[in-house]
Write a protein that holds these residues in place. Structure first.
Motif, PDB file in Angstrom:
ATOM      1  N   ILE A  27      36.839  25.806  90.247  1.00 54.49           N
ATOM      2  CA  ILE A  27      36.640  25.060  91.486  1.00 54.49           C
ATOM      3  C   ILE A  27      35.191  25.216  91.944  1.00 54.49           C
ATOM      4  O   ILE A  27      34.498  26.154  91.560  1.00 54.49           O
ATOM      5  CB  ILE A  27      37.587  25.529  92.613  1.00 54.49           C
ATOM      6  N   LEU A  28      34.745  24.285  92.762  1.00 57.48           N
ATOM      7  CA  LEU A  28      33.432  24.341  93.375  1.00 57.48           C
ATOM      8  C   LEU A  28      33.632  24.705  94.840  1.00 57.48           C
ATOM      9  O   LEU A  28      34.423  24.068  95.541  1.00 57.48           O
ATOM     10  CB  LEU A  28      32.720  22.995  93.239  1.00 57.48           C
ATOM     11  N   LEU A  29      32.915  25.745  95.306  1.00 55.46           N
ATOM     12  CA  LEU A  29      33.076  26.258  96.660  1.00 55.46           C
ATOM     13  C   LEU A  29      31.791  26.144  97.454  1.00 55.46           C
ATOM     14  O   LEU A  29      30.700  26.132  96.897  1.00 55.46           O
ATOM     15  CB  LEU A  29      33.459  27.740  96.617  1.00 55.46           C
ATOM     16  N   SER A  30      31.948  26.109  98.759  1.00 51.20           N
ATOM     17  CA  SER A  30      30.820  26.215  99.677  1.00 51.20           C
ATOM     18  C   SER A  30      31.059  27.467 100.516  1.00 51.20           C
ATOM     19  O   SER A  30      32.043  27.542 101.249  1.00 51.20           O
ATOM     20  CB  SER A  30      30.740  24.977 100.565  1.00 51.20           C
ATOM     21  N   LEU A  31      30.161  28.442 100.384  1.00 55.23           N
ATOM     22  CA  LEU A  31      30.303  29.677 101.155  1.00 55.23           C
ATOM     23  C   LEU A  31      29.744  29.472 102.548  1.00 55.23           C
ATOM     24  O   LEU A  31      28.694  28.862 102.731  1.00 55.23           O
ATOM     25  CB  LEU A  31      29.560  30.826 100.472  1.00 55.23           C
ATOM     26  N   LYS A  32      30.438  29.995 103.530  1.00 56.35           N
ATOM     27  CA  LYS A  32      29.984  29.896 104.906  1.00 56.35           C
ATOM     28  C   LYS A  32      28.731  30.760 105.067  1.00 56.35           C
ATOM     29  O   LYS A  32      28.669  31.875 104.596  1.00 56.35           O
ATOM     30  CB  LYS A  32      31.062  30.404 105.868  1.00 56.35           C
ATOM     31  N   ASN A  33      27.713  30.212 105.740  1.00 53.89           N
ATOM     32  CA  ASN A  33      26.468  30.934 105.956  1.00 53.89           C
ATOM     33  C   ASN A  33      26.184  30.939 107.452  1.00 53.89           C
ATOM     34  O   ASN A  33      26.087  29.890 108.071  1.00 53.89           O
ATOM     35  CB  ASN A  33      25.335  30.252 105.189  1.00 53.89           C
TER      36      ASN A  33
END
Length: 101
Positions: A27-33
């Motif tokens: 899967i492709l994820l976006s980490l919270k920043n």
């Protein structure tokens, strides 16, 4: 071994593949920043075995999740004239939990 715990947003639908009777899910994820002026980090994540089956069955694109896993950084050569090496960040998922947001 490093331990990695974070909240993430699924950018892609989980893809399940089976190789030699072993399940793999990518899967492709976006980490919270939470830092100022820095966009969210996009990384690739994978799981294998029971965790892969759980990710594929329970989660879909645009879900918020909590991940327990390990970080891997791989150096990859690009196919340019410059022959630069780029770094790609992977996360191996050990456990995954749903966030009720």
């Amino acid at each position: 071994m490093n331990i990695f715990i974070c909240t993430a947003y699924l950018l892609s639908q989980p893809k399940l593949t089976k190789i030699k009777h072993q399940n793999f899910c990518y899967i492709l994820l976006s980490l919270k920043n939470f830092f100022d002026n820095i966009p969210n980090i996009k990384i690739r994540a994978f799981a294998k075995g029971k965790a892969a089956k759980q990710v594929f069955d329970l989660y879909k694109q645009k879900d918020n999740i909590l991940i327990e896993g390990s970080i891997y950084i791989k150096r990859m050569k690009t196919v340019n004239k410059n022959k630069k090496k780029s770094k790609v960040i992977f996360v191996k998922i050990h456990k995954i939990h749903n966030l009720p947001i």
